[in-house]
Scaffold this active site. Structure first.
Site, PDB file in Angstrom:
ATOM      1  N   LYS A  69       3.238  -4.069   6.189  1.00 35.70           N
ATOM      2  CA  LYS A  69       3.456  -4.099   4.737  1.00 35.70           C
ATOM      3  C   LYS A  69       4.937  -3.924   4.385  1.00 35.70           C
ATOM      4  CE  LYS A  69      -0.619  -4.967   3.162  1.00 35.70           C
ATOM      5  NZ  LYS A  69      -0.859  -6.211   2.411  1.00 35.70           N
TER       6      LYS A  69
ATOM      7  N   HIS B 266     -12.729   3.316   2.970  1.00 31.05           N
ATOM      8  CA  HIS B 266     -11.809   4.362   2.544  1.00 31.05           C
ATOM      9  C   HIS B 266     -12.601   5.576   2.041  1.00 31.05           C
ATOM     10  CE1 HIS B 266      -8.938   0.920   2.453  1.00 31.05           C
ATOM     11  NE2 HIS B 266      -8.137   1.854   2.912  1.00 31.05           N
TER      12      HIS B 266
ATOM     13  N   SER C 252       0.851  -1.188   0.000  1.00 33.43           N
ATOM     14  CA  SER C 252       0.000   0.000   0.000  1.00 33.43           C
ATOM     15  C   SER C 252       0.884   1.234   0.000  1.00 33.43           C
ATOM     16  CB  SER C 252      -0.875  -0.011   1.255  1.00 33.43           C
ATOM     17  OG  SER C 252      -1.301   1.281   1.599  1.00 33.43           O
ATOM     18  N   SER C 253       0.356   2.335  -0.509  1.00 32.85           N
ATOM     19  CA  SER C 253       1.141   3.580  -0.551  1.00 32.85           C
ATOM     20  C   SER C 253       1.408   4.138   0.840  1.00 32.85           C
ATOM     21  CB  SER C 253       0.408   4.629  -1.394  1.00 32.85           C
ATOM     22  OG  SER C 253      -0.880   4.882  -0.870  1.00 32.85           O
ATOM     23  N   CYS C 254       0.716   3.627   1.865  1.00 30.76           N
ATOM     24  CA  CYS C 254       0.931   4.144   3.225  1.00 30.76           C
ATOM     25  C   CYS C 254       2.269   3.686   3.817  1.00 30.76           C
ATOM     26  CB  CYS C 254      -0.217   3.743   4.140  1.00 30.76           C
ATOM     27  SG  CYS C 254      -0.173   2.015   4.606  1.00 30.76           S
TER      28      CYS C 254
ATOM     29  N   TYR D 198      -0.245  -0.963  10.352  1.00 34.41           N
ATOM     30  CA  TYR D 198      -0.510  -1.566   9.041  1.00 34.41           C
ATOM     31  C   TYR D 198       0.686  -1.348   8.115  1.00 34.41           C
ATOM     32  CZ  TYR D 198      -2.733  -2.242   4.461  1.00 34.41           C
ATOM     33  OH  TYR D 198      -3.049  -2.673   3.196  1.00 34.41           O
TER      34      TYR D 198
END
Length: 308
Positions: free
Chosen positions: A141, A180, A108-110, A137
């Site tokens: 990842k 989201h 994920s971009s987070c 999270y």
């Protein structure tokens, strides 16, 4: 991958996994293995071990994860780090033990630092502090990316990692408690229109900028990279353009046909100020998205409006 290869898509009922299954089927792949979470608990090491020994997939696409928006990430911090670490550790390790030819891990971009320069380049990973609300999270990842690289380095496994930007599409989650921003806005504006409400409340200031990629485009990129990318590190998957939350809200308002006004609740968190992906690496491999945001959101809304 050839059409006769056995491909295990973990998370096949989610928005990402289901899009990947559709993309594989479109090209004639029929030997797709899947299990629901009740049939196979990916957090259970023995269950995953038994599954891999019995099924022996040739390729694995790991799209299974515990996901959610700001509220869910911030509230269930232990669940998010534990469940994601268990899912990916079990699948990656047993892919290695059972000779899987290639595995794709979806992050994920987070994963990028909260204040990283924009747009986000792959090399910005681990160069600063993470956004606090989704740190557990993100750490899970990041561990998945590093695990793929470690198994490549130590055992020669062809395990690759891709980082999608914010996604939307079929089989999205419209529950306001843990969805989201885009599906949440669709739900809010649809409900407001139905109830003839005067206004819709938007969390935060409306100023954060976000990038949105249709899940069908993501699936196409994943399919392309499974055929063409075999390197360590990660690849961003996105569109390379972003809009403010306010602009997004106005777009959804127009598509839904809501006539009221927007009210911004500035007591609520904005999250990361901006999360634009640098997709030059992906473009250099010859892949680019096809679905623009307005067309994509209109398609999603026509698909779900009678169910909301």
């Amino acid at each position: 991958m050839t059409t006769s290869d056995k491909i295990y898509v973990a998370g096949h009922r989610g928005m990402v996994g289901s899009a990947i299954v559709r993309r594989l089927q479109k090209d004639g792949f029929t030997n797709i293995v899947s299990r629901t979470s009740t049939e196979l608990d990916l957090r259970n090491q023995q269950a995953v071990a038994d599954f891999f020994v019995n099924e022996k997939p040739d390729f694995v696409i790991l799209a299974a994860a515990k996901v959610g928006g700001i509220i869910a990430n911030n509230t269930y911090r232990a669940d998010f780090i534990y469940e994601n670490m268990m899912i990916q550790s079990n699948v990656i390790h047993h892919s290695y033990l059972n000779g899987v030819k290639k595995l794709m891990f979806l992050g994920s971009s987070c994963i990028y630092p909260k204040m990283a320069p924009q747009p986000l380049k792959e090399e910005y990973l681990l160069t600063g502090l993470l956004e606090e609300t989704n740190e557990p999270y993100a750490i899970a990842k990041i561990a998945g990316i590093k695990m793929c690289d470690a198994y490549r380095s130590q055992y020669g496994c062809n395990f690759i990692s891709v980082m999608p930007t914010n996604l939307y599409g079929s089989n999205d989650n419209y529950d306001l408690k843990n969805s989201h921003v885009l599906p949440a806005l669709i739900r809010k504006f649809h409900t407001a229109k139905k109830e003839n409400a005067a206004s819709v409340e938007i969390w935060g200031t409306g100023s954060p900028m976000r990038e949105f990629l249709h899940a069908d485009d993501l699936a196409d990129a994943c399919f392309y990279l499974m055929q063409n990318y075999n390197e360590a590190g990660l690849v961003n998957i996105g569109v390379g353009e972003d809009i403010t939350i306010k602009e997004l809200a106005l777009l959804v308002k127009k598509i839904v046909g809501f006539d009221g006004e927007l009210k911004f609740d500035t007591s609520k968190p904005d999250g990361t100020p901006r999360k634009l992906m640098d997709v030059s690496k992906l473009h250099s491999f010859g892949w680019k998205h096809k679905i623009n945001l307005e067309e994509g959101v209109a398609g999603v809304y026509s698909e779900v409006k009678d169910k909301l």
